[in-house]
Design a protein around this motif. Structure first.
Motif, PDB file in Angstrom:
ATOM      1  N   LYS A  74      10.188   2.793  -2.612  1.00  0.00           N
ATOM      2  CA  LYS A  74       8.849   2.785  -3.170  1.00  0.00           C
ATOM      3  C   LYS A  74       7.946   1.796  -2.428  1.00  0.00           C
ATOM      4  O   LYS A  74       6.781   2.102  -2.166  1.00  0.00           O
ATOM      5  N   ILE A  75       8.484   0.627  -2.060  1.00  0.00           N
ATOM      6  CA  ILE A  75       7.680  -0.362  -1.344  1.00  0.00           C
ATOM      7  C   ILE A  75       7.232   0.190   0.005  1.00  0.00           C
ATOM      8  O   ILE A  75       6.069   0.092   0.378  1.00  0.00           O
ATOM      9  N   PHE A  76       8.181   0.760   0.759  1.00  0.00           N
ATOM     10  CA  PHE A  76       7.889   1.146   2.134  1.00  0.00           C
ATOM     11  C   PHE A  76       7.544   2.628   2.267  1.00  0.00           C
ATOM     12  O   PHE A  76       7.575   3.160   3.373  1.00  0.00           O
ATOM     13  N   THR A  77       7.206   3.267   1.157  1.00  0.00           N
ATOM     14  CA  THR A  77       6.879   4.702   1.133  1.00  0.00           C
ATOM     15  C   THR A  77       7.825   5.534   1.995  1.00  0.00           C
ATOM     16  O   THR A  77       7.429   6.186   2.953  1.00  0.00           O
ATOM     17  N   ILE A  78       9.105   5.460   1.629  1.00  0.00           N
ATOM     18  CA  ILE A  78      10.124   6.225   2.338  1.00  0.00           C
ATOM     19  C   ILE A  78      10.422   7.479   1.513  1.00  0.00           C
ATOM     20  O   ILE A  78      10.635   7.378   0.300  1.00  0.00           O
ATOM     21  N   PRO A  79      10.418   8.659   2.124  1.00  0.00           N
ATOM     22  CA  PRO A  79      10.597   9.898   1.355  1.00  0.00           C
ATOM     23  C   PRO A  79      12.051  10.147   0.973  1.00  0.00           C
ATOM     24  O   PRO A  79      12.644  11.141   1.387  1.00  0.00           O
ATOM     25  N   GLY A  80      12.643   9.256   0.176  1.00  0.00           N
ATOM     26  CA  GLY A  80      14.038   9.414  -0.222  1.00  0.00           C
ATOM     27  C   GLY A  80      14.149   9.898  -1.653  1.00  0.00           C
ATOM     28  O   GLY A  80      13.214  10.467  -2.216  1.00  0.00           O
ATOM     29  N   MET A  81      15.307   9.633  -2.253  1.00  0.00           N
ATOM     30  CA  MET A  81      15.578  10.126  -3.599  1.00  0.00           C
ATOM     31  C   MET A  81      14.786   9.388  -4.674  1.00  0.00           C
ATOM     32  O   MET A  81      14.645   9.878  -5.787  1.00  0.00           O
ATOM     33  N   GLY A  82      14.306   8.187  -4.364  1.00  0.00           N
ATOM     34  CA  GLY A  82      13.713   7.327  -5.382  1.00  0.00           C
ATOM     35  C   GLY A  82      12.656   7.996  -6.238  1.00  0.00           C
ATOM     36  O   GLY A  82      12.772   8.031  -7.466  1.00  0.00           O
ATOM     37  N   LEU A 112       9.886   0.245 -11.027  1.00  0.00           N
ATOM     38  CA  LEU A 112       9.968   1.701 -10.915  1.00  0.00           C
ATOM     39  C   LEU A 112       9.163   2.385 -12.013  1.00  0.00           C
ATOM     40  O   LEU A 112       9.042   3.603 -12.033  1.00  0.00           O
ATOM     41  N   GLY A 113       8.629   1.602 -12.960  1.00  0.00           N
ATOM     42  CA  GLY A 113       7.776   2.178 -13.989  1.00  0.00           C
ATOM     43  C   GLY A 113       8.506   2.610 -15.241  1.00  0.00           C
ATOM     44  O   GLY A 113       7.923   3.281 -16.089  1.00  0.00           O
ATOM     45  N   VAL A 114       9.794   2.268 -15.388  1.00  0.00           N
ATOM     46  CA  VAL A 114      10.497   2.661 -16.603  1.00  0.00           C
ATOM     47  C   VAL A 114      10.987   1.436 -17.376  1.00  0.00           C
ATOM     48  O   VAL A 114      11.832   1.553 -18.257  1.00  0.00           O
ATOM     49  N   GLY A 115      10.454   0.268 -17.076  1.00  0.00           N
ATOM     50  CA  GLY A 115      10.841  -0.933 -17.815  1.00  0.00           C
ATOM     51  C   GLY A 115       9.941  -1.135 -19.016  1.00  0.00           C
ATOM     52  O   GLY A 115       9.553  -0.179 -19.690  1.00  0.00           O
ATOM     53  N   ILE A 116       9.588  -2.405 -19.267  1.00  0.00           N
ATOM     54  CA  ILE A 116       8.636  -2.734 -20.337  1.00  0.00           C
ATOM     55  C   ILE A 116       7.310  -2.033 -20.056  1.00  0.00           C
ATOM     56  O   ILE A 116       6.869  -1.954 -18.918  1.00  0.00           O
ATOM     57  N   GLN A 117       6.698  -1.483 -21.093  1.00  0.00           N
ATOM     58  CA  GLN A 117       5.439  -0.757 -20.904  1.00  0.00           C
ATOM     59  C   GLN A 117       4.253  -1.630 -21.313  1.00  0.00           C
ATOM     60  O   GLN A 117       4.353  -2.389 -22.265  1.00  0.00           O
ATOM     61  N   ILE A 152      10.507  -9.786  -2.235  1.00  0.00           N
ATOM     62  CA  ILE A 152      10.916 -10.050  -0.850  1.00  0.00           C
ATOM     63  C   ILE A 152      10.352  -8.970   0.068  1.00  0.00           C
ATOM     64  O   ILE A 152       9.770  -9.258   1.122  1.00  0.00           O
ATOM     65  N   GLY A 153      10.499  -7.711  -0.350  1.00  0.00           N
ATOM     66  CA  GLY A 153      10.049  -6.594   0.469  1.00  0.00           C
ATOM     67  C   GLY A 153       8.556  -6.634   0.723  1.00  0.00           C
ATOM     68  O   GLY A 153       8.103  -6.452   1.850  1.00  0.00           O
ATOM     69  N   THR A 154       7.783  -6.910  -0.333  1.00  0.00           N
ATOM     70  CA  THR A 154       6.332  -6.916  -0.166  1.00  0.00           C
ATOM     71  C   THR A 154       5.892  -8.067   0.716  1.00  0.00           C
ATOM     72  O   THR A 154       5.008  -7.905   1.562  1.00  0.00           O
ATOM     73  N   VAL A 155       6.524  -9.225   0.536  1.00  0.00           N
ATOM     74  CA  VAL A 155       6.160 -10.368   1.383  1.00  0.00           C
ATOM     75  C   VAL A 155       6.470 -10.052   2.845  1.00  0.00           C
ATOM     76  O   VAL A 155       5.643 -10.283   3.743  1.00  0.00           O
ATOM     77  N   LEU A 156       7.650  -9.477   3.094  1.00  0.00           N
ATOM     78  CA  LEU A 156       7.995  -9.088   4.467  1.00  0.00           C
ATOM     79  C   LEU A 156       6.995  -8.074   5.004  1.00  0.00           C
ATOM     80  O   LEU A 156       6.554  -8.149   6.151  1.00  0.00           O
ATOM     81  N   GLY A 213       1.496  -7.007  -9.917  1.00  0.00           N
ATOM     82  CA  GLY A 213       0.763  -7.734  -8.888  1.00  0.00           C
ATOM     83  C   GLY A 213       1.087  -7.217  -7.502  1.00  0.00           C
ATOM     84  O   GLY A 213       0.201  -7.001  -6.680  1.00  0.00           O
ATOM     85  N   VAL A 214       2.382  -6.992  -7.265  1.00  0.00           N
ATOM     86  CA  VAL A 214       2.818  -6.521  -5.953  1.00  0.00           C
ATOM     87  C   VAL A 214       2.208  -5.160  -5.641  1.00  0.00           C
ATOM     88  O   VAL A 214       1.786  -4.884  -4.522  1.00  0.00           O
ATOM     89  N   ARG A 215       2.120  -4.313  -6.676  1.00  0.00           N
ATOM     90  CA  ARG A 215       1.585  -2.976  -6.457  1.00  0.00           C
ATOM     91  C   ARG A 215       0.116  -3.026  -6.042  1.00  0.00           C
ATOM     92  O   ARG A 215      -0.386  -2.125  -5.399  1.00  0.00           O
ATOM     93  N   GLN A 216      -0.587  -4.083  -6.447  1.00  0.00           N
ATOM     94  CA  GLN A 216      -2.015  -4.163  -6.122  1.00  0.00           C
ATOM     95  C   GLN A 216      -2.285  -4.872  -4.822  1.00  0.00           C
ATOM     96  O   GLN A 216      -3.435  -4.985  -4.410  1.00  0.00           O
ATOM     97  N   MET A 217      -1.231  -5.402  -4.197  1.00  0.00           N
ATOM     98  CA  MET A 217      -1.431  -6.139  -2.964  1.00  0.00           C
ATOM     99  C   MET A 217      -1.886  -5.201  -1.863  1.00  0.00           C
ATOM    100  O   MET A 217      -1.320  -4.137  -1.682  1.00  0.00           O
ATOM    101  N   ASN A 218      -2.912  -5.560  -1.136  1.00  0.00           N
ATOM    102  CA  ASN A 218      -3.287  -4.808   0.050  1.00  0.00           C
ATOM    103  C   ASN A 218      -3.996  -5.760   1.003  1.00  0.00           C
ATOM    104  O   ASN A 218      -4.396  -6.856   0.618  1.00  0.00           O
ATOM    105  N   PRO A 219      -4.134  -5.341   2.271  1.00  0.00           N
ATOM    106  CA  PRO A 219      -4.685  -6.286   3.249  1.00  0.00           C
ATOM    107  C   PRO A 219      -6.131  -6.673   2.965  1.00  0.00           C
ATOM    108  O   PRO A 219      -6.588  -7.733   3.386  1.00  0.00           O
ATOM    109  N   VAL A 220      -6.857  -5.824   2.223  1.00  0.00           N
ATOM    110  CA  VAL A 220      -8.264  -6.136   1.985  1.00  0.00           C
ATOM    111  C   VAL A 220      -8.401  -7.177   0.882  1.00  0.00           C
ATOM    112  O   VAL A 220      -9.117  -8.160   1.010  1.00  0.00           O
ATOM    113  N   ARG A 221      -7.715  -6.915  -0.238  1.00  0.00           N
ATOM    114  CA  ARG A 221      -7.775  -7.854  -1.364  1.00  0.00           C
ATOM    115  C   ARG A 221      -6.403  -8.410  -1.598  1.00  0.00           C
ATOM    116  O   ARG A 221      -5.441  -7.673  -1.715  1.00  0.00           O
ATOM    117  N   PHE A 222      -6.312  -9.698  -1.681  1.00  0.00           N
ATOM    118  CA  PHE A 222      -4.994 -10.302  -1.799  1.00  0.00           C
ATOM    119  C   PHE A 222      -5.050 -11.386  -2.859  1.00  0.00           C
ATOM    120  O   PHE A 222      -5.272 -12.549  -2.557  1.00  0.00           O
TER     121      PHE A 222
END
Lengths: 311, 298
Positions: free
Chosen positions: A252-260, B232-237, A148-152, B250-259
């Motif tokens: 992490k999605i919105f690069t907020i400098p919090g505890m995450g 968060l990187g601590v789930g299934i590896q 949801i966050g990334t789509v928004l 997939g979400v981590r690789q999303m950017n306006p240039v390549r989608f």
């Protein structure tokens, strides 16, 4: 009421101690002390000096149950492993307020949206607003926050350019993260409230209120809602727990400098002092919030107060 | 009782729940039956075919190293679903045992046990699950009891199952409290049956409806929890994958240039369809068994 409150207050330190013990146990289950920085083997003198700085030369019970709590709370000089120039207190002071602001914002939004959605779904039964409310609830329960966050983020921040992409500090930067974090819990509250309201409508006192000639809105808001809010109230504790820790994902999605980032990195690097401090800060925060909700529940629902157990 | 139709016949008239049950069976069958092919196919990297959009050869497209998103989605589904079911099973065992004992013993012990559940509800569970996954996972890896890949799955199942039993315990306890006032339990007591026998033969069978309903609703929660951990990187590896970890990657690789929308869209669609179906089936079962849960009905 006083006895009820006292009993709850007495359980409080016990709970905190139990959480601390569990966290210590989990940390001790993992091999290593988290001081080995990776590529190069440290010279023995350096390692020994480091171990002394973090009190690893003391026996574990003394370290975990006296020295570290003392250095964290009174001396405030407990160093974190991965950021050697920073004390744990300094890291918390920089990051915690950000996470808390986001959490409080999202929590209030979730409660407001949830109550509005639940009431709207019942007030406009069979009309378009009910469908919108139910539809949003379905999205809220079936998509992970990060999607949801990334789509928004892509739609509102990148395509429409309506708000900044990330960061923290300006109100416009808080809109998307707060909505993202709040949506699943707003959806759950709305569902909870909707079914509680529908149950309330089957009760006799609603028929009585109707028979008195009250308008539909008065019946809904004055009579049905008051009782239907009880399950919502008891969900606030778990919701707060989930929202405040769920903010790690949104940060992490919105690069907020919090505890995450600190939380994830400290756990991955076995930065023991920072892990313990984080767990305890969140435990105190959430346990006190839950205590507050419990006391509030006792005020609102007199059956709890006297300890009677309705069948 | 005779005035109420049988739960299953009520369930059969719930169209949303029936359709959802069909979707679930289809998903489960597709993911499990394709496992022999998908577990090998998900790892095959073909760099010359990286980032291809969906086509006839690659129905779901390929990811950034040319792995088939189709096979990865099927494989991720098998892992996600088994993780959800296993975690729910753990939650059912702990929750039922805890709730049944609290309800049956009653009195101060019951008060204490339920107070503990109240307190646990407000724990920062995500934090504890992360801590548990990393530290116990590291300890197990250190001990070389299992391979590296199964260890993560086992630890995740234990951690997520271990924090998901609270609602179950509460519901079961409430049900046991009302059951133990019923004449047939009193009769069993009068016959002098031991408590364990009363519990196993007379109480547990009457809890089945509640247990099924809340188990069904725990599965989607567990799958979602795992997806957060993966993000968060601590789930299934890697190289293992779940729907959650695929979506997170997939979400981590999303950017306006390549989608590369297909890398996110297919695992996400499968994930949300399954979560929705599980929720609908759970709600349908709840109505069919006429179960109410949580603190609301206490």
């Amino acid at each position: 009421m006083l006895r009820f409150a006292l009993r709850r207050l007495l359980a409080f330190p016990l709970l905190l101690f139990a959480i601390y013990a569990v966290a210590v146990l989990l940390i001790m289950a993992a091999p290593g002390e988290g001081l080995e920085t990776g590529e190069k083997e440290l010279p023995p003198e350096v390692l020994a000096a480091k171990r002394a700085a973090y009190n690893y030369d003391q026996p574990w019970w003394q370290r975990y149950f006296w020295t570290w709590p003392k250095r964290l709370i009174w001396d405030r000089d407990l160093p974190a492993h991965q950021y050697e120039d920073w004390t744990v207190v300094e890291i918390m002071r920089a990051a915690l307020p950000v996470s808390l602001q986001l959490g409080v914002l999202a929590f209030s939004l979730a409660v407001l949206l949830g109550i509005a959605g639940g009431v709207a779904a019942v007030a406009f039964r069979g009309r378009i607003l009910e469908h919108i409310s139910v539809g949003l609830c379905l999205i809220g329960i079936s998509l992970p926050t990060f999607v949801i966050g990334t789509v928004l983020l892509v739609a509102v921040a990148l395509w429409l350019k309506a708000v900044p992409v990330g960061g923290w500090g300006r109100p416009s930067q808080a809109i998307l993260p707060a909505i993202t974090l709040a949506l699943p819990y707003a959806a759950y509250i709305a569902r909870l409230l909707r079914s509680a309201l529908l149950d309330a409508y089957a009760e006799d006192y609603i028929r009585t209120a109707r028979a008195k000639g009250l308008t539909g809105a008065r019946v809904l808001l004055d009579h049905a809602l008051r009782n239907a809010l009880l399950p919502v109230l008891s969900y606030l504790g778990p919701a707060a727990a989930a929202i405040f820790t769920g903010s790690f994902v949104v940060e992490k999605i919105f690069t907020i400098p919090g505890m995450g980032t600190h939380v994830v990195e400290s756990i991955n690097n076995r930065d023991q002092s920072l892990i313990l401090a984080t767990v305890m800060v969140y435990a105190v925060l959430l346990a006190s919030f839950n205590l507050l909700v419990d006391l509030l529940y006792g005020v609102v629902d007199p059956r709890i107060r006297v300890g009677a157990r309705p069948a | 009782m005779s005035t109420h139709p049988h739960p299953w016949s009520r369930f059969r008239h719930d169209r949303a729940a029936l359709v959802s049950a069909g979707v679930l069976v289809f998903m489960l069958a597709a993911c499990v039956l394709s496992l022999p092919w998908s577990s090998a196919g998900m790892r095959v990297q073909r760099l010359d075919q990286a980032r291809q959009a969906p086509s006839l050869q690659q129905p779901f497209g390929t990811d950034e190293v040319g792995r088939s998103v189709l096979w990865r989605t099927f494989y991720g589904g098998a892992i996600s679903l088994s993780l959800g079911v296993l975690a729910a099973a753990i939650a059912v065992v702990i929750g039922t045992a805890y709730g049944a004992v609290a309800g049956l013993i009653g009195g101060r012990c019951d008060d204490l046990m339920m107070r503990i559940v109240d307190l646990l509800y407000a724990l920062p569970t995500l934090l504890l699950v992360m801590l548990f996954t990393v530290s116990v996972g590291a300890a197990l890896e250190h001990a070389h009891l299992l391979g590296r890949e199964p260890v993560r799955l086992v630890v995740l199942v234990l951690a997520i199952g271990g924090v998901s039993w609270l609602t179950m315990a509460r519901v079961v306890r409430g049900q046991v409290l009302s059951l133990r006032e019923q004449p047939f339990i009193e009769a069993a007591r009068a016959l002098g049956l031991p408590t364990t026998r009363i519990l196993l033969r007379h109480i547990v069978p009457n809890l089945i409806g509640h247990v099924i309903v809340f188990a069904t609703l725990t599965v989607p929660q567990a799958i979602l929890q795992e997806s957060f951990l993966s993000f968060l990187g601590v789930g299934i590896q890697p190289p293992q994958a779940t729907w959650g970890s695929l979506a997170a990657d997939g979400v981590r690789q999303m950017n306006p240039v390549r989608f590369d929308w297909w890398v996110v869209a297919f695992p996400c669609a499968a994930l949300s369809l399954t979560l929705l179906a599980l929720n609908f089936v759970g709600d349908g079962l709840r109505d069919a068994f006429d179960v109410r849960g949580g603190r609301a009905s206490q």
